[in-house]
Enzyme design. Structure first.
Site, PDB file in Angstrom:
ATOM      1  CE  LYS A   1     -41.773  27.118  11.633  1.00 26.46           C
ATOM      2  NZ  LYS A   1     -41.988  26.459  12.919  1.00 26.46           N
TER       3      LYS A   1
ATOM      4  CD  GLN B   1     -43.550  23.509  14.213  1.00 23.65           C
ATOM      5  OE1 GLN B   1     -42.575  24.127  13.789  1.00 23.65           O
ATOM      6  NE2 GLN B   1     -44.714  24.089  14.419  1.00 23.65           N
TER       7      GLN B   1
ATOM      8  CG  ASP C   1     -38.534  28.208  17.908  1.00 27.14           C
ATOM      9  OD1 ASP C   1     -39.177  29.010  17.210  1.00 27.14           O
ATOM     10  OD2 ASP C   1     -38.730  26.982  17.908  1.00 27.14           O
TER      11      ASP C   1
HETATM   12  N1  GUN Z   1     -45.446  25.759  17.285  1.00 22.74           N
HETATM   13  C1  GUN Z   1     -46.251  26.846  17.158  1.00 22.74           C
HETATM   14  N2  GUN Z   1     -45.502  27.973  17.052  1.00 22.74           N
HETATM   15  C2  GUN Z   1     -44.212  27.581  17.125  1.00 22.74           C
HETATM   16  C3  GUN Z   1     -42.984  28.289  17.063  1.00 22.74           C
HETATM   17  O1  GUN Z   1     -42.912  29.522  16.947  1.00 22.74           O
HETATM   18  N3  GUN Z   1     -41.864  27.515  17.167  1.00 22.74           N
HETATM   19  C4  GUN Z   1     -41.920  26.176  17.321  1.00 22.74           C
HETATM   20  N4  GUN Z   1     -40.769  25.521  17.429  1.00 22.74           N
HETATM   21  N5  GUN Z   1     -43.041  25.496  17.383  1.00 22.74           N
HETATM   22  C5  GUN Z   1     -44.180  26.200  17.280  1.00 22.74           C
END
Ligand code: GUN
Length: 298
Positions: A55, A99, A122
């Protein structure tokens, strides 16, 4: 022998990242605005650290500002909430992503609720969930948004199509259903208690599989010509590759489904790359909204 078109998510994601990078360059030049994304990760789950590193890299490659807070697993909930409060108040931070999963002693819903909804790239805050289901401008969860982009690129107008979403998670299944409904699909949300799942699946023009069960969806569940979007990423043993080796498979039996479907996403290289590309897109949209600028179509 496959007859389906293989949907190249890697290529779509690269094209979206390029559009995001163009939009960022324009925002810098015309408004002096550089979108900024902050990612918080708590604990030391290796797979999560790989995602977070990717990311950060892709955020910078798009010309945006990336910051990452790596907190130890034993971080108290109050410390995490205080960091979020600080970022909420920071005008130079446009997107906040925590996350998941979080360590067990931290209340995930409390943390997601603490993020200012307009910085919630998100799309997990209940305000954004509510906006999505009521047809208002929402920040939309990245993986289902990526699936929708792939679907629209392949199918065009989704109006009146029968869609089945297999899986009812807050991250994928539920927002995917909301997006398909907003496109005027007739949507079935299937899950582990659904009766006659193969039959329900065979009725669908669009199948989105997001259950997290390796190769659960079989070829004879798929209607001829249907478009199949496989969100699953499951690591399974691959003795054919040698002792102790493993491979990634989706929630769909690809070999079987590709003989029947009109188009299908592979795993890896299908939906996966779209998620971060959509996160970058959401960060640009969030930065624009926070600064009263019309967000570009991305
Ligand atoms: N963990 C797995 N997929 C995601 C996601 O799309 N966003 C976040 N914040 N954590 C995740």
């Amino acid at each position: 022998m496959s007859s389906a078109e293989i949907i190249d998510g890697k290529a779509y994601a690269a094209a979206l990242r390029a559009r995001v990078a163009d939009a960022v360059a324009t925002l810098k030049a015309s408004h002096g605005l550089t979108p900024a994304l902050t990612v918080i990760i708590v604990g030391d789950d290796p797979a999560s650290h790989v995602y977070v590193r990717n990311k950060g890299t892709q955020t910078e490659e798009a010309g945006m500002v990336s910051a990452t807070h790596r907190l130890p697993a034993e971080t108290p909930e109050a410390v995490l909430l205080a960091l979020i409060e600080k970022l909420n108040a920071d005008k130079a931070c446009h997107g906040i992503l925590v996350q998941l999963p979080l360590p067990k002693h931290i209340d995930e819903s409390k943390v997601l609720a603490a993020i200012q909804p307009d910085k919630d790239v998100d799309g997990f805050h209940v305000i954004n969930v509510g906006r999505l289901w009521t047809g208002q401008d929402a920040l939309v969860p990245c993986t289902p948004f990526g699936c929708l982009m792939l679907l629209k690129a392949r199918v065009g107008d989704l109006w009146g199509k029968r869609a089945i979403v297999i899986g009812r998670s807050n991250i994928v299944g539920k927002p995917m259903a909301a997006l398909l409904l907003a496109e005027s699909c007739t949507v079935t949300i299937a899950h582990s208690r659904t009766k006659d799942l193969p039959e329900r699946c065979r009725e669908a023009d669009i199948v989105v599989a997001a259950v997290g069960r390796p190769e659960m969806v079989k070829g004879d569940w798929i209607k001829q010509g249907a478009v199949v979007i496989d969100v699953g990423i499951n690591r399974v043993p691959a003795p054919e590759k040698g002792d102790g080796k493993s491979k990634l498979v989706g929630d769909v039996n690809f070999e079987e489904a590709a003989k029947v479907a009109g188009a299908i996403t592979p795993v890896p290289g299908g939906v996966g790359p779209m998620t971060i590309a959509c996160l970058l897109r959401n960060t640009v949209v969030a930065a624009c909204r926070q600064n009263g600028i019309d967000a570009p179509e991305l």
